[in-house]
Design a protein around this motif. Sequence first.
Motif, PDB file in Angstrom:
ATOM      1  N   VAL A  43      11.250  -0.722  -5.554  1.00 43.17           N
ATOM      2  CA  VAL A  43      11.469  -1.251  -4.207  1.00 43.17           C
ATOM      3  C   VAL A  43      12.537  -2.326  -4.309  1.00 43.17           C
ATOM      4  O   VAL A  43      12.396  -3.293  -5.064  1.00 43.17           O
ATOM      5  N   GLU A  44      13.594  -2.156  -3.550  1.00 43.94           N
ATOM      6  CA  GLU A  44      14.701  -3.121  -3.552  1.00 43.94           C
ATOM      7  C   GLU A  44      14.370  -4.318  -2.665  1.00 43.94           C
ATOM      8  O   GLU A  44      13.658  -4.191  -1.671  1.00 43.94           O
ATOM      9  N   GLU A  45      14.917  -5.474  -3.038  1.00 46.94           N
ATOM     10  CA  GLU A  45      14.718  -6.676  -2.222  1.00 46.94           C
ATOM     11  C   GLU A  45      15.229  -6.468  -0.802  1.00 46.94           C
ATOM     12  O   GLU A  45      14.657  -6.996   0.147  1.00 46.94           O
ATOM     13  N   GLY A  46      16.285  -5.695  -0.664  1.00 45.95           N
ATOM     14  CA  GLY A  46      16.836  -5.419   0.661  1.00 45.95           C
ATOM     15  C   GLY A  46      15.922  -4.596   1.535  1.00 45.95           C
ATOM     16  O   GLY A  46      16.130  -4.503   2.740  1.00 45.95           O
ATOM     17  N   SER A  47      14.898  -4.000   0.930  1.00 46.25           N
ATOM     18  CA  SER A  47      13.920  -3.214   1.685  1.00 46.25           C
ATOM     19  C   SER A  47      12.615  -3.977   1.898  1.00 46.25           C
ATOM     20  O   SER A  47      12.012  -3.888   2.969  1.00 46.25           O
ATOM     21  N   ILE A  48      12.179  -4.708   0.887  1.00 44.12           N
ATOM     22  CA  ILE A  48      10.847  -5.322   0.950  1.00 44.12           C
ATOM     23  C   ILE A  48      10.768  -6.437   1.986  1.00 44.12           C
ATOM     24  O   ILE A  48       9.809  -6.501   2.754  1.00 44.12           O
ATOM     25  N   TYR A  49      11.769  -7.305   2.034  1.00 48.13           N
ATOM     26  CA  TYR A  49      11.653  -8.451   2.935  1.00 48.13           C
ATOM     27  C   TYR A  49      11.760  -8.065   4.412  1.00 48.13           C
ATOM     28  O   TYR A  49      10.969  -8.572   5.227  1.00 48.13           O
ATOM     29  N   PRO A  50      12.646  -7.161   4.801  1.00 47.87           N
ATOM     30  CA  PRO A  50      12.606  -6.702   6.197  1.00 47.87           C
ATOM     31  C   PRO A  50      11.275  -5.995   6.532  1.00 47.87           C
ATOM     32  O   PRO A  50      10.740  -6.157   7.628  1.00 47.87           O
ATOM     33  N   ALA A  51      10.728  -5.249   5.571  1.00 48.63           N
ATOM     34  CA  ALA A  51       9.451  -4.568   5.791  1.00 48.63           C
ATOM     35  C   ALA A  51       8.325  -5.586   5.961  1.00 48.63           C
ATOM     36  O   ALA A  51       7.483  -5.448   6.861  1.00 48.63           O
ATOM     37  N   LEU A  52       8.307  -6.608   5.124  1.00 50.88           N
ATOM     38  CA  LEU A  52       7.278  -7.641   5.243  1.00 50.88           C
ATOM     39  C   LEU A  52       7.383  -8.351   6.592  1.00 50.88           C
ATOM     40  O   LEU A  52       6.369  -8.608   7.248  1.00 50.88           O
ATOM     41  N   HIS A  53       8.602  -8.656   7.000  1.00 51.24           N
ATOM     42  CA  HIS A  53       8.808  -9.313   8.296  1.00 51.24           C
ATOM     43  C   HIS A  53       8.301  -8.420   9.439  1.00 51.24           C
ATOM     44  O   HIS A  53       7.593  -8.889  10.330  1.00 51.24           O
ATOM     45  N   ARG A  54       8.651  -7.141   9.385  1.00 53.34           N
ATOM     46  CA  ARG A  54       8.226  -6.193  10.420  1.00 53.34           C
ATOM     47  C   ARG A  54       6.704  -6.062  10.458  1.00 53.34           C
ATOM     48  O   ARG A  54       6.089  -6.054  11.520  1.00 53.34           O
ATOM     49  N   MET A  55       6.078  -5.988   9.272  1.00 52.80           N
ATOM     50  CA  MET A  55       4.622  -5.856   9.215  1.00 52.80           C
ATOM     51  C   MET A  55       3.926  -7.125   9.693  1.00 52.80           C
ATOM     52  O   MET A  55       2.871  -7.058  10.319  1.00 52.80           O
ATOM     53  N   GLU A  56       4.543  -8.268   9.434  1.00 52.59           N
ATOM     54  CA  GLU A  56       3.980  -9.523   9.934  1.00 52.59           C
ATOM     55  C   GLU A  56       4.098  -9.573  11.459  1.00 52.59           C
ATOM     56  O   GLU A  56       3.162  -9.975  12.147  1.00 52.59           O
ATOM     57  N   GLN A  57       5.231  -9.141  11.995  1.00 53.13           N
ATOM     58  CA  GLN A  57       5.416  -9.087  13.448  1.00 53.13           C
ATOM     59  C   GLN A  57       4.400  -8.144  14.102  1.00 53.13           C
ATOM     60  O   GLN A  57       3.965  -8.383  15.224  1.00 53.13           O
ATOM     61  N   SER A  58       4.026  -7.084  13.387  1.00 49.15           N
ATOM     62  CA  SER A  58       3.052  -6.115  13.895  1.00 49.15           C
ATOM     63  C   SER A  58       1.618  -6.609  13.768  1.00 49.15           C
ATOM     64  O   SER A  58       0.699  -5.987  14.294  1.00 49.15           O
ATOM     65  N   GLY A  59       1.427  -7.715  13.040  1.00 45.82           N
ATOM     66  CA  GLY A  59       0.091  -8.281  12.873  1.00 45.82           C
ATOM     67  C   GLY A  59      -0.704  -7.658  11.737  1.00 45.82           C
ATOM     68  O   GLY A  59      -1.905  -7.917  11.611  1.00 45.82           O
ATOM     69  N   TRP A  60      -0.059  -6.851  10.902  1.00 45.28           N
ATOM     70  CA  TRP A  60      -0.753  -6.191   9.790  1.00 45.28           C
ATOM     71  C   TRP A  60      -0.927  -7.100   8.595  1.00 45.28           C
ATOM     72  O   TRP A  60      -1.831  -6.895   7.790  1.00 45.28           O
ATOM     73  N   ILE A  61      -0.034  -8.078   8.461  1.00 44.97           N
ATOM     74  CA  ILE A  61      -0.125  -9.048   7.383  1.00 44.97           C
ATOM     75  C   ILE A  61       0.101 -10.439   7.964  1.00 44.97           C
ATOM     76  O   ILE A  61       0.683 -10.583   9.038  1.00 44.97           O
ATOM     77  N   ALA A  62      -0.375 -11.435   7.245  1.00 53.95           N
ATOM     78  CA  ALA A  62      -0.137 -12.833   7.613  1.00 53.95           C
ATOM     79  C   ALA A  62       0.491 -13.509   6.397  1.00 53.95           C
ATOM     80  O   ALA A  62       0.354 -13.034   5.269  1.00 53.95           O
ATOM     81  N   SER A  63       1.177 -14.615   6.633  1.00 56.38           N
ATOM     82  CA  SER A  63       1.832 -15.296   5.520  1.00 56.38           C
ATOM     83  C   SER A  63       1.574 -16.790   5.562  1.00 56.38           C
ATOM     84  O   SER A  63       1.234 -17.360   6.595  1.00 56.38           O
ATOM     85  N   GLU A  64       1.751 -17.388   4.397  1.00 54.49           N
ATOM     86  CA  GLU A  64       1.680 -18.848   4.263  1.00 54.49           C
ATOM     87  C   GLU A  64       2.523 -19.249   3.060  1.00 54.49           C
ATOM     88  O   GLU A  64       2.684 -18.471   2.113  1.00 54.49           O
ATOM     89  N   TRP A  65       3.081 -20.430   3.132  1.00 54.45           N
ATOM     90  CA  TRP A  65       3.886 -20.947   2.022  1.00 54.45           C
ATOM     91  C   TRP A  65       2.965 -21.557   0.987  1.00 54.45           C
ATOM     92  O   TRP A  65       1.988 -22.220   1.314  1.00 54.45           O
ATOM     93  N   ASP A  66       3.296 -21.313  -0.286  1.00 58.34           N
ATOM     94  CA  ASP A  66       2.514 -21.858  -1.391  1.00 58.34           C
ATOM     95  C   ASP A  66       3.442 -22.004  -2.598  1.00 58.34           C
ATOM     96  O   ASP A  66       4.598 -21.612  -2.550  1.00 58.34           O
ATOM     97  N   ILE A  67       2.911 -22.530  -3.670  1.00 56.11           N
ATOM     98  CA  ILE A  67       3.675 -22.740  -4.906  1.00 56.11           C
ATOM     99  C   ILE A  67       3.350 -21.619  -5.901  1.00 56.11           C
ATOM    100  O   ILE A  67       2.182 -21.291  -6.114  1.00 56.11           O
ATOM    101  N   THR A  68       4.384 -21.046  -6.502  1.00 55.30           N
ATOM    102  CA  THR A  68       4.203 -19.969  -7.479  1.00 55.30           C
ATOM    103  C   THR A  68       3.756 -20.530  -8.822  1.00 55.30           C
ATOM    104  O   THR A  68       3.714 -21.743  -9.019  1.00 55.30           O
TER     105      THR A  68
END
Length: 108
Positions: A43-68
């Motif tokens: 999975v390319e970075e150019g694909s994953i981040y737009p997909a994550l954004h779209r899925m978050e907009q759809s309400g399928w996933i939620a996000s939060e900032w944290d430390i790796t």
Amino acid sequence: MPKNDLQGSLDLLVLKTLSQRAKLHGYGIVQHIQRASDELLEVEEGSIYPALHRMEQSGWIASEWDITETKRKAKYYKLTRAGQKQLQTAEQSFEQLVKGIRSILRYA
């Protein structure tokens, strides 16, 4: 085949990955997909981040900032209830697609 099959496949992979983990950042999702597929899927970075954004907009996933683990700030994603329902739908659709392809391969 519908135009969005590749998009649907990526959605399925991401949702399934998040169903097996409490939360993961985007790069962690990519790594999991690659490892779990024995490096057959990339999975390319150019694909994953737009997909994550779209899925978050759809309400399928939620996000939060944290430390790796490496002490960097990253956005972590987790599956929502709506995402669990979408995962079930996506798995059923994928199974139907595979069933159809298998039928054609046997016929041909």
